[in-house]
Scaffold this active site. Structure first.
Site, PDB file in Angstrom:
ATOM      1  N   VAL A 240      -1.267   3.133  -5.333  1.00  0.00           N
ATOM      2  CA  VAL A 240      -1.874   1.825  -5.554  1.00  0.00           C
ATOM      3  C   VAL A 240      -1.793   1.366  -7.010  1.00  0.00           C
ATOM      4  O   VAL A 240      -1.985   0.179  -7.292  1.00  0.00           O
ATOM      5  CB  VAL A 240      -3.337   1.846  -5.071  1.00  0.00           C
ATOM      6  CG1 VAL A 240      -4.241   2.589  -6.046  1.00  0.00           C
ATOM      7  CG2 VAL A 240      -3.867   0.450  -4.818  1.00  0.00           C
ATOM      8  N   TYR A 241      -1.502   2.259  -7.950  1.00  0.00           N
ATOM      9  CA  TYR A 241      -1.460   1.864  -9.357  1.00  0.00           C
ATOM     10  C   TYR A 241      -0.326   0.859  -9.601  1.00  0.00           C
ATOM     11  O   TYR A 241       0.847   1.149  -9.385  1.00  0.00           O
ATOM     12  CB  TYR A 241      -1.253   3.073 -10.263  1.00  0.00           C
ATOM     13  CG  TYR A 241      -2.403   4.052 -10.312  1.00  0.00           C
ATOM     14  CD1 TYR A 241      -3.669   3.722  -9.857  1.00  0.00           C
ATOM     15  CD2 TYR A 241      -2.225   5.326 -10.831  1.00  0.00           C
ATOM     16  CE1 TYR A 241      -4.725   4.616  -9.901  1.00  0.00           C
ATOM     17  CE2 TYR A 241      -3.267   6.236 -10.894  1.00  0.00           C
ATOM     18  CZ  TYR A 241      -4.513   5.879 -10.420  1.00  0.00           C
ATOM     19  OH  TYR A 241      -5.554   6.787 -10.477  1.00  0.00           O
ATOM     20  N   SER A 242      -0.729  -0.314 -10.073  1.00  0.00           N
ATOM     21  CA  SER A 242       0.225  -1.383 -10.392  1.00  0.00           C
ATOM     22  C   SER A 242       1.199  -1.633  -9.244  1.00  0.00           C
ATOM     23  O   SER A 242       2.404  -1.817  -9.451  1.00  0.00           O
ATOM     24  CB  SER A 242       0.989  -1.070 -11.691  1.00  0.00           C
ATOM     25  OG  SER A 242       0.099  -0.988 -12.783  1.00  0.00           O
TER      26      SER A 242
END
Length: 322
Positions: free
Chosen positions: A60-62
């Site tokens: 989900v990061y960036s």
């Protein structure tokens, strides 16, 4: 750099894990303060040269671009057999049904997407980013076990939940002969110590390695109280984690660091590293100094008096970070 076994496994990890939420395209996802690929690569390389072999990111990061940047840098700068690569699953990756969570469908889908973005055929540590109350824990644990048996994942870990939830997951796996979690990535630092009540004793008893996230309390332990940064100004989640009374702890860190002649980050990390259950704090790094301080903290020994002074101002608070 020092290395330690991750929990009761035979896996050797550096005492510092590089947290890679910092690396990702700023216009993707919700972290507008992240560093793009050009700015990220030198820091990842610096971490490797300092002896860090443990890297943690999440799908989900960036919007997946963290995995892409980290995966490419590690392919260019490191030997895949010598690094420990961790990512996570749970958060929403697309709108609509089955775009998030820990169902069998979501887990099987997201591991393949993560492997593609990371440019590898396996992940060393695959972690559930949060507990999914909408999916039976049996479904989640069996799916994770199947990933291990398929060779896509070497070990599995969990993150931020109540101790009873973690215990239930472990019991479910043990009862069915499935793979158990070997690590717990939880919210733990000098400003938030509620994990000492239940989760840390559970991890110690069960041989689970602890990987604290936000070990510097979103940077609050490294700067004067009330200082606003580009990240803190837009960090709604982090703004709910700490109390005004925490100022006394930050001031104690400042005083001890000044007496020692070292940056505040080193003192705060050294306190975490002296906890027996802590394998490796997950440290984000946006500047070379961040990595230098984290590595130096491994060799910083605090006295019993300093530890007592750092811990004394803490006040109990509601559970947060789940």
């Amino acid at each position: 750099m020092q290395y330690v076994k991750l929990g009761s496994t035979g896996l050797d990890v550096s005492r510092i894990c590089l947290g890679c939420m910092t690396y990702g395209l700023p216009d993707r996802g919700t972290h507008e303060w992240t560093l793009d690929e050009e700015a990220s690569r030198p820091l990842i390389r610096q971490a490797l040269e300092a002896g860090i072999n443990f890297f943690d990111t999440a799908n989900v990061y960036s919007d997946g671009t963290s995995e892409e940047i980290v995966g490419k840098a590690l392919r260019d700068f490191a030997d895949r057999d010598e690094i420990v690569l961790a990512t996570k699953v749970h958060g929403r990756m697309r709108p609509g049904p089955n775009g998030a969570g820990l169902s069998r469908k979501a887990i099987m889908t997201e591991i393949d997407h993560s492997l593609r973005r990371l440019g590898t055929d396996y992940v060393d540590l695959y972690q559930i980013h949060r507990y999914d109350h909408a999916t039976p824990i049996e479904e989640t644990m069996e799916a994770l076990h199947d990933l291990v048996k398929a060779g896509k994942v070497r070990y599995i870990g969990a993150s931020s939940m109540y101790a009873w939830e973690f215990s239930k997951a472990q019991y479910t796996a043990e009862r069915n002969g499935w793979t158990k979690f070997v690590s717990m990535q939880n919210h733990y630092n000098l400003l938030y110590r509620e994990e000492e009540r239940e989760m840390l004793p559970l991890c110690a008893d069960q041989g689970v390695g602890v990987l604290p996230w936000s070990p510097l309390a979103r940077g609050r332990l490294t700067r004067d109280w009330g200082t606003v940064t580009g990240r803190s100004a837009t960090d709604a989640f982090g703004g709910r984690l700490y109390l005004e009374s925490d100022r006394a702890i930050v001031e104690t860190v400042t005083r001890i660091a000044a007496d020692r002649g070292v940056p505040r980050a080193r003192v705060a990390l050294a306190w975490l590293l002296h906890r027996d259950t802590v394998a490796a704090p997950i440290v984000g790094a946006a500047r070379p100094q961040h990595i230098e301080d984290a590595v130096a903290a491994v060799g910083l020994e605090l006295s019993e008096r300093e530890i007592e002074e750092l811990e004394r101002p803490y006040t109990a608070r509601a559970v947060s970070g789940h």
